[in-house]
Design a protein around this motif. Structure first.
Motif: not given
Length: 270
Positions: A233-262
């Motif tokens: 599920x995490x792998x699919x979320x990372x690849x979503x076109x609206x998702x730009x930045x993700x951070x994996x801390x092992x326990x958590x996955x943080x997701x950001x949608x900042x359009x200005x970010x690569x």
């Protein structure tokens, strides 16, 4: 358990700290928030909240609506044992507080209240925030609500509901033509997903709540390495076109949608 050990070894191999991060946005998040080691007065409140639960030997009947527990064999559980083994850890609660404070999240949705340990961190992170927390188990929610009131977290709205039912009441509809979900509701600046550790539910909630995002939304998924299907599920979320930045801390996955970010994915030791 063996799966999680293997995943953690992989995480340790690939994970980095701030010195390997070239994104200014992520670098500042790590140095000003994640790695902020200064003591905070709010940490004492978090500790008191936790200790109050650890001293509660009341037994409740827990209804599991998700993947269930890997610790408890029975649904009859002591509040103290739930707080000790199933709640957010003290270190993670402090980090959740700092993240909420750092982004000054003002509209927060928590999917999975449990005993309110994470809820208290969210509430302390921004006392002015409007927080809605969802819990499927009535007895667990009752304990959490009592605790939150005891500590004067009065801007938290506790809702006892199955998560899908809640979203349906919020005008969720499935467009038969496009097969996309539409949710007509307010925008959330932060969503904490900790309610159903299955691949299908995680991806369903992700799709359902996408219409609520803004450019500055922060989403936190708990237990992304809890099982093989949660990693999928995490792998699919990372690849979503609206998702730009993700951070994996092992326990958590943080997701950001900042359009200005690569589009970038970071594996970070906390």
């Amino acid at each position: 358990m063996l799966f999680q050990i293997k995943s953690y070894i992989q995480f340790l191999w690939y994970s980095k700290n701030e010195h390997a991060v070239h994104s200014p946005f992520v670098f500042h998040l790590l140095t000003k928030c994640f790695y902020d080691r200064k003591s905070k007065p709010e940490y004492a409140v978090l500790k008191k909240y936790r200790n109050s639960l650890l001293e509660n030997n009341e037994a409740i009947e827990v209804s599991d609506f998700g993947a269930g527990s890997k610790v408890f064999k029975s649904n009859k559980r002591q509040v103290s044992k739930i707080a000790q083994t199933a709640g957010i850890s003290p270190k993670r609660a402090e980090l959740l507080f700092r993240i909420t404070q750092y982004f000054q999240a003002d509209t927060i949705l928590e999917i999975g209240t449990s005993l309110g340990l994470a809820t208290s961190a969210l509430a302390l992170g921004n006392p002015k925030a409007k927080i809605t927390t969802l819990e499927g188990c009535a007895e667990t929610s009752s304990i959490a609500k009592r605790q939150l009131q005891k500590f004067n977290f009065n801007k938290v709205e506790s809702v006892i509901t199955e998560f899908n039912s809640y979203f349906e009441k919020k005008n969720l509809s499935l467009n038969a033509t496009t097969e996309h979900y539409e949710l007509n509701t307010e925008h959330f600046s932060l969503i904490y997903f900790d309610g159903n550790h299955t691949k299908k539910a995680t991806l369903d909630y992700f799709e359902l709540l996408l219409p609520t995002i803004t450019n500055d939304s922060v989403w936190i998924f708990d237990d992304i390495h809890w099982s093989e299907e949660m990693e999928e599920a995490w792998g699919i979320i990372k690849k979503h076109p609206k998702v730009t930045v993700t951070i994996d801390t092992f326990q958590w996955g943080l997701v950001f949608f900042r359009r200005e970010q690569p589009k970038e994915h970071f594996i970070i030791r906390v």
